[in-house]
Design an enzyme around this catalytic site. Structure first.
Site, PDB file in Angstrom:
ATOM      1  N   GLU A 214     -10.019  -1.662  13.453  1.00  0.00           N
ATOM      2  CA  GLU A 214     -10.150  -2.596  12.253  1.00  0.00           C
ATOM      3  C   GLU A 214      -9.296  -3.400  11.906  1.00  0.00           C
ATOM      4  OE1 GLU A 214      -9.574  -3.422   8.317  1.00  0.00           O
ATOM      5  OE2 GLU A 214      -9.479  -1.487   8.802  1.00  0.00           O
TER       6      GLU A 214
ATOM      7  N   ARG B  97       0.778  -1.201   0.030  1.00  0.00           N
ATOM      8  CA  ARG B  97      -0.131   0.071   0.142  1.00  0.00           C
ATOM      9  C   ARG B  97       0.946   1.217   0.034  1.00  0.00           C
ATOM     10  NH1 ARG B  97      -5.186  -1.848   2.167  1.00  0.00           N
ATOM     11  NH2 ARG B  97      -5.589  -3.763   1.209  1.00  0.00           N
TER      12      ARG B  97
ATOM     13  N   ARG C 189      -1.425  -6.442  12.328  1.00  0.00           N
ATOM     14  CA  ARG C 189      -2.376  -5.866  12.986  1.00  0.00           C
ATOM     15  C   ARG C 189      -3.207  -6.532  14.002  1.00  0.00           C
ATOM     16  NH1 ARG C 189      -6.234  -1.116  10.175  1.00  0.00           N
ATOM     17  NH2 ARG C 189      -4.108  -0.469   9.651  1.00  0.00           N
TER      18      ARG C 189
ATOM     19  N   SER D 235     -11.536  -6.346   6.421  1.00  0.00           N
ATOM     20  CA  SER D 235     -12.528  -5.603   5.877  1.00  0.00           C
ATOM     21  C   SER D 235     -13.261  -6.660   4.904  1.00  0.00           C
ATOM     22  CB  SER D 235     -12.235  -4.305   5.322  1.00  0.00           C
ATOM     23  OG  SER D 235     -13.224  -3.645   4.478  1.00  0.00           O
TER      24      SER D 235
ATOM     25  N   ARG E 215      -0.070   2.305  13.268  1.00  0.00           N
ATOM     26  CA  ARG E 215      -0.819   1.143  12.470  1.00  0.00           C
ATOM     27  C   ARG E 215      -0.671   1.023  11.359  1.00  0.00           C
ATOM     28  NH1 ARG E 215      -7.491   1.811  12.859  1.00  0.00           N
ATOM     29  NH2 ARG E 215      -7.659   3.525  11.469  1.00  0.00           N
ATOM     30  N   HIS E 216      -0.071   1.603  10.525  1.00  0.00           N
ATOM     31  CA  HIS E 216       0.277   1.638   8.933  1.00  0.00           C
ATOM     32  C   HIS E 216       1.480   1.031   8.742  1.00  0.00           C
ATOM     33  CE1 HIS E 216      -3.501   4.051   8.964  1.00  0.00           C
ATOM     34  NE2 HIS E 216      -3.941   3.424   8.081  1.00  0.00           N
TER      35      HIS E 216
ATOM     36  N   GLU F  15       0.752   4.209   0.925  1.00  0.00           N
ATOM     37  CA  GLU F  15       0.026   5.220   1.789  1.00  0.00           C
ATOM     38  C   GLU F  15       1.155   5.909   2.476  1.00  0.00           C
ATOM     39  OE1 GLU F  15      -4.153   4.000   3.255  1.00  0.00           O
ATOM     40  OE2 GLU F  15      -2.899   2.309   3.280  1.00  0.00           O
TER      41      GLU F  15
END
Length: 629
Positions: free
Chosen positions: A549, A387, A603, A552, A395-396, A389
């Protein structure tokens, strides 16, 4: 030469003498018969002329004689040392019981090694061979104490220098083995009268019989394991103390600046000096930054806590695979180099692929669905996910391990959701029962409360989107948006609201694990099936642990025409059907109704253990600021 004269002078009470007199005094102090100067010149081969043939003066020859005598004494001393070493070697009764052991695979002696974790009272009185790292070493007189470490298991070893124990040479050798060296140690298993609280083997120790170094560590480590495995509470306490003292120091500086008169200034300065001393005393140990630990990750990973954390991580993957394979799932391996963006968004890594654009997979989503259309029906994958991002949060990560699953269902997508819920329960129960030792090790450094996964009746709490909006509003949390406006019924929640919701759920229902179903369609990907009753919602769900979360998922659209329509209506921006032609075509020849989900493995571990940063659950994290080691 002058040193020789000084030695002779100190041995006499007479005033300073001439050079000739010095030689005579030194001569008298010798037991050898007196020799003439010429005889000494001859004995030590002192030439009468220099290299050019010029005759040397008597003083010059005397200087050469003094130098020759000094070198002769040096050679004699070296010979004596060699003789002493040989005699010492001869006297070393343990010379075959210690040393270096080179493992070059030239032979295979067939030694039997014992794990530290397998030591038990049934072995008391028996000798065992252990290969382990030297965790710590300390000696007290003729006693040396070593702690050996294998992953998260430790045992104390005791070596005594005595006539029947270790020789002086063996004792010295053992005491000089640096921490983190790998050794083979043979020892007698002994019971102890008092618990050894610092070791996992608290009621046993090993009496050292033999020790061989397999791999010697450098003496200076980049970080100390003692610092890396210090309990969180102690670090927090020291930081709080220092922070409070720094505040007092700033106030004292202000007092000093405002002080008037010598007496007031002296008092303020004294107070400032006293606070500085207290701050120094409060710094009792080194606090390693996360960057220091990650920069030296190979050493950092050796802590018993990290060994336990990554055993838990391995356990999560094993239990995930175990549960699904027992239910006829097939493990698949999908490509990570793609010709199109798998999620249709901007958070994708691009690269050149033989003159054309390619992308790293954001998820195996499209290929999981294509596998269902290929009649595999139930599939899962454990693989990296990328990812792009630019999020430097706790948490990323830009690369993580995805635990993905997809399955066909018969009547309702809740068949899949039921499977996912029980999959998580299986993982949680498996960790709690099979990894109790590791969990106890982790708790010593990072205390946490055990996860509560189910309601008292054994079921998983399942809420719907309107339920969580109502809970947020009832608790005044609906305005925790970026600009402070009240969130609408179909607006996504942010991280702060997620975490607060977890606290509300824990207080109201007593669980740390729950499902939220029926998300608004507008905040889900284009391939999500709309709710047939109210198309503003969707047949999609998220799963939360401790208010965050971790999965998903949704029922996927398996009708190609509806899928194309959703591509055009996608709230995240239209998706060009041409870029996902292979994906859409996979549903044109008969497709099973199906659903699934993607789990972030790191996670899950972070939240199960209630750790504070996802980097603690990844061996070598990849973030916007980190590409090494």
């Amino acid at each position: 030469m002058e040193e020789e004269f000084e030695v002779c002078e100190k041995m006499s009470d007479q005033p300073r003498r001439s050079m000739e007199e010095e030689f005579e005094v030194c001569e008298k102090m010798s037991d050898q018969p007196r020799r003439s100067m010429e005889e000494e010149f001859e004995e030590f081969n002192i030439p009468a002329v220099d290299e050019s043939g010029k005759e040397l003066t008597k003083n010059a020859r005397k200087k050469l004689l003094a130098k020759a005598k000094k070198e002769a004494r040096k050679a004699s001393n070296a010979q004596q040392q060699q003789q002493q070493a040989a005699a010492s070697e001869k006297e070393d009764t343990c010379k075959d019981k210690y040393g270096e052991r080179n493992i070059d695979s030239s032979t295979r002696p067939g030694r039997t090694y014992t794990k530290i974790s397998d030591l038990n009272k049934d072995l008391v009185g028996k000798e065992v061979l252990v290969r382990a790292r030297v965790h710590t070493t300390r000696n007290k007189g003729r006693l040396a104490f070593l702690v050996l470490r294998q992953r998260y298991s430790t045992v104390q070893c005791v070596c005594q220098q005595s006539a029947t124990g270790a020789s002086k040479q063996m004792f010295k050798f053992l005491c000089n083995v640096p921490p983190e060296s790998i050794i083979d140690l043979t020892g007698e298993v002994r019971a102890v009268s008092e618990d050894i609280s610092s070791c996992t083997q608290h009621d046993l120790e090993l009496g050292v019989k033999e020790v061989f170094v397999v791999s010697r560590s450098e003496s200076k480590l980049p970080i100390q394991l003692e610092d890396a495995e210090r309990p969180r509470a102690l670090i927090k306490e020291q930081k709080a103390t220092i922070k409070a003292l720094e505040a007092e120091i700033e106030a004292a500086k202000a007092e000093l600046e405002a002080a008037e008169g010598d007496e007031a200034k002296a008092a303020a300065q004294a107070k400032l000096d006293d606070l500085a001393v207290k701050k120094g005393a409060a710094q009792k140990f080194v606090v390693l930054s996360r960057n220091e630990r990650l920069n030296n990750r190979v050493v950092d990973l050796r802590t018993i806590t990290n060994q336990a954390i990554f055993s838990i991580q391995s356990g999560v993957c094993a239990l995930f695979r175990e549960y699904l394979m027992e239910r006829d799932f097939v493990e698949i391996h999908t490509p990570k180099l793609l010709g199109v963006k798998s999620e249709g968004g901007a958070n994708v890594f691009s690269l050149q692929y033989f003159g054309r654009d390619a992308y790293l997979a954001q998820s195996p989503q499209l290929y999981k669905q294509m596998s269902i259309s290929s009649d595999l029906n139930r599939v899962f994958e454990i693989a990296p996910v990328f990812r792009a991002e630019n999020a430097n949060t706790y948490r990323h990560m830009t690369e993580f391990i995805g635990l993905d699953m997809e399955m066909a269902f018969n009547e309702h997508y809740h068949e899949v959701l039921d499977t996912i819920e029980q999959l998580f329960v299986h993982i949680f129960k498996g960790l709690a029962t099979r990894f109790r030792t590791q969990l106890d090790v982790i708790k010593r450094q990072y205390p946490f409360e055990d996860l509560v996964p189910t309601l008292p009746d054994g079921t998983v709490l399942r809420l719907q989107w309107p339920d969580i909006v109502k809970l947020l509003r009832e608790n005044g949390l609906d305005t925790l948006t970026e600009d402070g406006h009240a969130m609408g019924d179909f607006e996504d929640v942010n991280t702060t609201q997620e975490k607060e919701l977890g606290k509300i759920v824990k207080a109201k229902y007593g669980v740390d694990f729950y499902v939220v179903d029926k998300f608004p369609l507008s905040i889900r990907p284009f391939y999500t099936m709309p709710d047939p009753v109210d198309p503003r919602y969707s047949n999609s769900y998220d799963i939360f642990i401790r208010g965050q979360e971790v999965l998903s998922g949704a029922q996927r659209i398996h009708d190609p025409e509806l899928l194309l329509k959703r591509c055009a209506d996608n709230s995240h921006g239209p998706v060009d059907p041409a870029t996902i032609k292979d994906y859409v075509d996979a549903f044109r020849f008969g497709a099973w109704p199906h659903a699934g989900g993607g789990i972030g493995m790191e996670r899950v571990v972070m939240l199960f253990l209630d750790l504070h940063n996802i980097r603690d659950t990844c061996m070598f994290p990849r973030t916007p600021n980190r590409l090494a080691p």
